[in-house]
Motif scaffolding. Structure first.
Motif: not given
Length: 218
Positions: A126-132, A163-167, A172-175
């Protein structure tokens, strides 16, 4: 090829496209035939008949199919004049279908997708995984350069990222927690310096000093 799926009857999980010259191109999935058979394959048939007897056919692994798709996208972009002049500071993203996109720069192409639970085919990160992944690989690159510069072995260098997404909002990615593993070991006198170098990689610096981002519609 025409941009639409032809109206002719199709087998399940198969798409048929017709080129400008009238040749049918069929793409589908082949289920394994036996208990010991390998996983699903992607069938590619080029020809006028459903069986492709008057043309060509091939069975591809998912990896080979993705490589072929990336190559076709690269050539299509070059033919349209999009990727031929792309510089190191330019990235082109194109919609492929469902939730999948191609990402191209400097003649290199990769894909992004979404899990099946989100409507995708789970064919790529996913784009988020690609970011990390971008952050992790940048940290690994800087750490590797540090090890090489100080004549330390970087064989087996590995970076893990949890990594974890913000709640809350915005989405966004929170951490992110990065762990660097150097099988050959790092002398205690070098460990703090290695962490300092890795923490100042380009992607990490960008997160600490966000760039100006403008989104336009053309």
């Amino acid at each position: 090829m025409c941009p639409y799926v032809c109206d002719a009857p199709q087998a399940p999980e198969q798409l048929t496209f017709r080129t400008i010259g009238g040749t049918d191109v069929r793409v589908g999935r082949i289920a394994p035939s036996g208990a010991g058979a390998p996983g699903r394959r992607i069938s590619l048939q080029i020809g006028h008949s459903p069986g492709g007897a008057d043309g060509a056919r091939a069975a591809l692994t998912p990896h080979q199919a993705r490589h072929l798709a990336a190559t076709l996208l690269q050539q299509a972009a070059a033919a349209e004049g999009g990727i031929a002049d792309v510089t190191a500071g330019q990235v082109e993203v194109s919609y492929l279908g469902r939730e999948s996109y191609s990402v191209a720069t400097r003649g290199h192409t990769l894909l992004t997708d979404q899990p099946s639970t989100a409507g995708g085919a789970d064919a790529a990160m996913t784009p988020t995984e690609l970011f990390v992944a971008s952050l992790s690989s940048c940290v690994a690159f800087y750490a590797g350069r540090y090890l090489a510069r100080h004549e330390l072995n970087r064989d087996g260098l590995h970076v893990s990222a949890a990594f974890a997404t913000a709640t809350d909002r915005p989405a966004r990615v929170g951490a992110v927690k990065l762990t660097i593993r150097v099988p050959g070991g790092v002398p205690p006198s070098r460990q703090a310096a290695l962490l300092a170098v890795a923490s100042h990689c380009t992607v990490h610096n960008t997160l600490h000093h966000p760039p100006d981002i403008a989104i336009e519609l053309t």
